[in-house]
Motif scaffolding. Structure first.
Motif, PDB file in Angstrom:
ATOM      1  N   ALA A  59       0.840  -1.198   0.000  1.00  0.00           N
ATOM      2  CA  ALA A  59       0.000   0.000   0.000  1.00  0.00           C
ATOM      3  C   ALA A  59       0.879   1.255   0.000  1.00  0.00           C
ATOM      4  O   ALA A  59       0.635   2.198  -0.764  1.00  0.00           O
ATOM      5  N   VAL A  60       1.911   1.256   0.835  1.00  0.00           N
ATOM      6  CA  VAL A  60       2.819   2.404   0.890  1.00  0.00           C
ATOM      7  C   VAL A  60       3.616   2.524  -0.411  1.00  0.00           C
ATOM      8  O   VAL A  60       3.825   3.628  -0.930  1.00  0.00           O
ATOM      9  N   ALA A  61       4.044   1.385  -0.956  1.00  0.00           N
ATOM     10  CA  ALA A  61       4.816   1.406  -2.207  1.00  0.00           C
ATOM     11  C   ALA A  61       3.986   1.962  -3.356  1.00  0.00           C
ATOM     12  O   ALA A  61       4.506   2.675  -4.224  1.00  0.00           O
ATOM     13  N   THR A  62       2.684   1.644  -3.369  1.00  0.00           N
ATOM     14  CA  THR A  62       1.814   2.179  -4.422  1.00  0.00           C
ATOM     15  C   THR A  62       1.748   3.698  -4.345  1.00  0.00           C
ATOM     16  O   THR A  62       1.838   4.390  -5.366  1.00  0.00           O
ATOM     17  N   VAL A  63       1.604   4.215  -3.130  1.00  0.00           N
ATOM     18  CA  VAL A  63       1.576   5.673  -2.953  1.00  0.00           C
ATOM     19  C   VAL A  63       2.914   6.275  -3.362  1.00  0.00           C
ATOM     20  O   VAL A  63       2.975   7.311  -4.048  1.00  0.00           O
ATOM     21  N   ALA A  64       4.015   5.620  -2.962  1.00  0.00           N
ATOM     22  CA  ALA A  64       5.347   6.132  -3.297  1.00  0.00           C
ATOM     23  C   ALA A  64       5.553   6.204  -4.809  1.00  0.00           C
ATOM     24  O   ALA A  64       6.038   7.212  -5.342  1.00  0.00           O
ATOM     25  N   MET A  65       5.158   5.140  -5.523  1.00  0.00           N
ATOM     26  CA  MET A  65       5.311   5.143  -6.970  1.00  0.00           C
ATOM     27  C   MET A  65       4.297   6.065  -7.638  1.00  0.00           C
ATOM     28  O   MET A  65       4.474   6.462  -8.787  1.00  0.00           O
ATOM     29  N   GLY A  66       3.233   6.424  -6.900  1.00  0.00           N
ATOM     30  CA  GLY A  66       2.264   7.378  -7.430  1.00  0.00           C
ATOM     31  C   GLY A  66       2.888   8.724  -7.742  1.00  0.00           C
ATOM     32  O   GLY A  66       2.473   9.410  -8.685  1.00  0.00           O
ATOM     33  N   PHE A  67       3.913   9.113  -6.970  1.00  0.00           N
ATOM     34  CA  PHE A  67       4.617  10.365  -7.253  1.00  0.00           C
ATOM     35  C   PHE A  67       5.269  10.311  -8.633  1.00  0.00           C
ATOM     36  O   PHE A  67       5.221  11.275  -9.400  1.00  0.00           O
ATOM     37  N   THR A  68       5.888   9.164  -8.939  1.00  0.00           N
ATOM     38  CA  THR A  68       6.530   9.007 -10.246  1.00  0.00           C
ATOM     39  C   THR A  68       5.493   8.985 -11.361  1.00  0.00           C
ATOM     40  O   THR A  68       5.668   9.616 -12.406  1.00  0.00           O
ATOM     41  N   ALA A  69       4.383   8.273 -11.143  1.00  0.00           N
ATOM     42  CA  ALA A  69       3.324   8.231 -12.149  1.00  0.00           C
ATOM     43  C   ALA A  69       2.760   9.625 -12.396  1.00  0.00           C
ATOM     44  O   ALA A  69       2.475   9.999 -13.543  1.00  0.00           O
ATOM     45  N   PHE A  70       2.625  10.410 -11.332  1.00  0.00           N
ATOM     46  CA  PHE A  70       2.090  11.763 -11.473  1.00  0.00           C
ATOM     47  C   PHE A  70       3.036  12.628 -12.299  1.00  0.00           C
ATOM     48  O   PHE A  70       2.595  13.416 -13.154  1.00  0.00           O
ATOM     49  N   SER A  71       4.347  12.482 -12.074  1.00  0.00           N
ATOM     50  CA  SER A  71       5.315  13.259 -12.855  1.00  0.00           C
ATOM     51  C   SER A  71       5.289  12.842 -14.323  1.00  0.00           C
ATOM     52  O   SER A  71       5.387  13.683 -15.222  1.00  0.00           O
ATOM     53  N   TYR A  72       5.155  11.545 -14.582  1.00  0.00           N
ATOM     54  CA  TYR A  72       5.011  11.084 -15.964  1.00  0.00           C
ATOM     55  C   TYR A  72       3.770  11.708 -16.603  1.00  0.00           C
ATOM     56  O   TYR A  72       3.799  12.148 -17.760  1.00  0.00           O
ATOM     57  N   ALA A  73       2.664  11.745 -15.857  1.00  0.00           N
ATOM     58  CA  ALA A  73       1.424  12.297 -16.398  1.00  0.00           C
ATOM     59  C   ALA A  73       1.580  13.776 -16.739  1.00  0.00           C
ATOM     60  O   ALA A  73       1.002  14.257 -17.723  1.00  0.00           O
ATOM     61  N   GLN A  74       2.352  14.512 -15.937  1.00  0.00           N
ATOM     62  CA  GLN A  74       2.579  15.920 -16.229  1.00  0.00           C
ATOM     63  C   GLN A  74       3.374  16.097 -17.523  1.00  0.00           C
ATOM     64  O   GLN A  74       3.057  16.956 -18.355  1.00  0.00           O
ATOM     65  N   MET A  75       4.406  15.297 -17.708  1.00  0.00           N
ATOM     66  CA  MET A  75       5.305  15.491 -18.844  1.00  0.00           C
ATOM     67  C   MET A  75       4.736  14.942 -20.147  1.00  0.00           C
ATOM     68  O   MET A  75       4.972  15.505 -21.219  1.00  0.00           O
ATOM     69  N   VAL A  76       3.991  13.837 -20.080  1.00  0.00           N
ATOM     70  CA  VAL A  76       3.498  13.242 -21.327  1.00  0.00           C
ATOM     71  C   VAL A  76       2.474  14.152 -21.993  1.00  0.00           C
ATOM     72  O   VAL A  76       2.302  14.117 -23.218  1.00  0.00           O
ATOM     73  N   ARG A  77       1.819  15.005 -21.216  1.00  0.00           N
ATOM     74  CA  ARG A  77       0.847  15.933 -21.789  1.00  0.00           C
ATOM     75  C   ARG A  77       1.522  17.035 -22.606  1.00  0.00           C
ATOM     76  O   ARG A  77       0.938  17.532 -23.575  1.00  0.00           O
ATOM     77  N   VAL A  78       2.733  17.420 -22.227  1.00  0.00           N
ATOM     78  CA  VAL A  78       3.402  18.530 -22.912  1.00  0.00           C
ATOM     79  C   VAL A  78       4.515  18.059 -23.845  1.00  0.00           C
ATOM     80  O   VAL A  78       4.963  18.801 -24.714  1.00  0.00           O
ATOM     81  N   VAL A  79       4.985  16.817 -23.646  1.00  0.00           N
ATOM     82  CA  VAL A  79       6.025  16.252 -24.520  1.00  0.00           C
ATOM     83  C   VAL A  79       5.557  14.866 -24.960  1.00  0.00           C
ATOM     84  O   VAL A  79       6.072  13.847 -24.495  1.00  0.00           O
ATOM     85  N   PRO A  80       4.575  14.788 -25.851  1.00  0.00           N
ATOM     86  CA  PRO A  80       4.007  13.492 -26.255  1.00  0.00           C
ATOM     87  C   PRO A  80       4.866  12.782 -27.286  1.00  0.00           C
ATOM     88  O   PRO A  80       4.478  12.611 -28.444  1.00  0.00           O
ATOM     89  N   GLN A  81       6.062  12.337 -26.879  1.00  0.00           N
ATOM     90  CA  GLN A  81       6.999  11.707 -27.795  1.00  0.00           C
ATOM     91  C   GLN A  81       7.364  10.308 -27.336  1.00  0.00           C
ATOM     92  O   GLN A  81       7.236   9.969 -26.150  1.00  0.00           O
ATOM     93  N   ALA A  82       7.854   9.508 -28.266  1.00  0.00           N
ATOM     94  CA  ALA A  82       8.104   8.089 -28.012  1.00  0.00           C
ATOM     95  C   ALA A  82       9.235   7.840 -27.032  1.00  0.00           C
ATOM     96  O   ALA A  82       9.306   6.787 -26.425  1.00  0.00           O
TER      97      ALA A  82
END
Length: 452
Positions: A59-82
């Motif tokens: 449960a804690v690991a999911t929250v911890a990796m959520g920070f990384t997923a959130f950062s990916y979500a921020q960047m993929v919206r503005v840099v949609p590249q392979a």
């Protein structure tokens, strides 16, 4: 936004990917790479390390990796590249940092499939011992490479079938576990998977956090979704949604299965800690003693097939990373060639490297340990640069930065990934450092010779 479309829009037809993936396809790739039953192999070690609070660890690991997923979500919206983190660091921190991020991610994307192929070969050898595990490993590489060369959409269709079978096996386990618990009762207290079983003293936050540093490695691969940004229909926001959904779903599956198997585990966390040799098979032993060997064999077969298709997703992601770096001439330009929108040259190169690594490891008794010890450091370093990229892109280059989305969350995420790197094994740290030095050498050698 102007700097995000130059590379893609300026590419000719021979260096362009084809948009054919929907939200379901992205989630399939992410879950295939993670594997719905990823905790099976590490349950015993995590149970021992966390003093029995293994469900809380996930449960804690999911929250911890959520920070990384959130950062990916921020960047993929503005840099949609392979190129995923390579493209993000390039946009947020500069070309040099982008190369370093891509170089470190290669260590992850190329070797994680090798580990998965080897795991599949070992599992199949256990089921059919007459055939050597390196033969099974090579067959897995051949099959999944052919699917990837066929096209990302075709591979996603087959992957969906495999993923459905994996989840079906997981559901069989869940139902069987619930029936046994209702009939015979639990071996441990109902809250022990969240609070600890009490056999190593009271609840220890330090023990849980130490186990979290290992558990986050079960999630590596969900970020591969971002490498398909140029092949998704419906815009980059769909990639962001898939990233967050995939991580959340994996977290629910991981917490549920570790909670149930912890209740079935007849050996205490202290007993597992005293006997490390029992930790690797702890999940299977708990299933054997409570449900029966038939479920053990079913889970093992599912893991064998699932590992091969986790490698398929990883190989596809590695091909997209090599494609993007080749397109920007950070790697040989030939890697950016496509055929019908499929980066076949990059995929074949990724397949050759993973086959060599997996074949080498399959012939060694300690091959799996050697590979596992080094694959994670590249991903964690790339994640750290990802978080830095969010701050760099939005704070340094854009006026509409949000202090919590573009500063607080990525800084916290970087703190988590750095802490996991520090907690990694010495061998992994050394290999990661050597790979980084090699990459810096390549970067220096390219200075002045690679166009912007």
């Amino acid at each position: 936004m102007s700097n995000t479309g130059t590379t893609t829009s300026g590419a000719d037809a021979g260096h362009r990917l084809r948009r054919s993936l929907g939200l379901r396809d992205l989630v399939v790739y992410g879950l295939l790479f993670i594997a719905p039953m990823a905790p099976v192999g590490v349950f015993g070690a995590l149970d021992a390390r966390s003093h029995g609070a293994v469900a809380l660890v996930y449960a804690v690991a999911t929250v911890a990796m959520g920070f990384t997923a959130f950062s990916y979500a921020q960047m993929v919206r503005v840099v949609p590249q392979a190129g995923s983190v390579y493209a993000y660091a390039r946009a947020g921190l500069g070309k040099g940092a982008g190369f370093v991020a891509g170089w470190m991610a290669m260590l992850d994307y190329v070797l994680i499939p090798a580990v998965a192929y080897l795991f599949s070969g070992i599992a199949m050898n256990a089921l059919v011992p007459e055939v050597s595990r390196w033969v099974w490993t090579a067959l897995a590489v051949l099959l999944t490479t052919l699917l990837n060369l066929w096209g990302v959409r075709a591979a996603a269709r087959v992957g969906f079938t495999v993923l459905a079978l994996e989840i079906a096996v997981l559901l069989v386990f869940v139902v069987s576990a619930v029936v046994v618990l209702a009939r015979d009762g639990a071996e441990r207290g109902a809250l022990s998977p969240l609070t600890g079983d009490g056999t190593q003293g009271g609840f220890a936050a330090a023990a849980v956090l130490g186990a979290v540093s290992v558990a986050v490695l079960s999630y590596l691969g969900f970020d591969a979704i971002a490498t398909f940004a140029e092949e998704v229909t419906g815009g980059s926001a769909r990639v962001a949604r898939a990233l967050l959904f995939c991580l959340a779903l994996a977290g629910v599956l991981f917490v549920a299965q570790t909670y149930l198997v912890a209740l079935l585990e007849p050996v205490s966390s202290a007993g597992l800690a005293r006997d490390p040799g029992r930790q690797g098979a702890a999940f299977y032993d708990a299933v054997d003693s409570s449900v029966g060997t038939w479920l053990h064999d079913l889970v093992a077969a599912s893991k064998a097939v699932g590992a091969a298709f986790a490698a398929l997703a990883g190989q596809a992601a590695a091909g997209r990373l090599l494609f993007a770096m080749g397109r920007d001439r950070r790697l040989p330009r030939a890697l950016s060639r496509t055929d019908g929108g499929v980066p076949r040259v990059a995929l074949l190169c990724a397949a050759v490297v993973t086959l060599v690594a997996a074949g080498w490891a399959a012939r060694r008794d300690d091959g799996l340990d050697k590979l596992v010890s080094v694959v994670d450091i590249g991903a964690l370093t790339a994640f750290t640069l990802l978080h830095a990229s969010v701050v760099g892109y939005f704070v340094r280059r854009r006026a509409e930065a949000s202090w919590w989305r573009h500063v607080l969350v990525p800084v916290a995420g970087a703190g988590i990934t750095v802490a996991v790197i520090v907690a990694a094994s010495g061998v992994a740290q050394v290999v990661g450092a050597v790979w980084l030095v090699l990459g810096l050498g390549v970067l220096v050698g390219q200075r002045g010779r690679v166009p912007g």
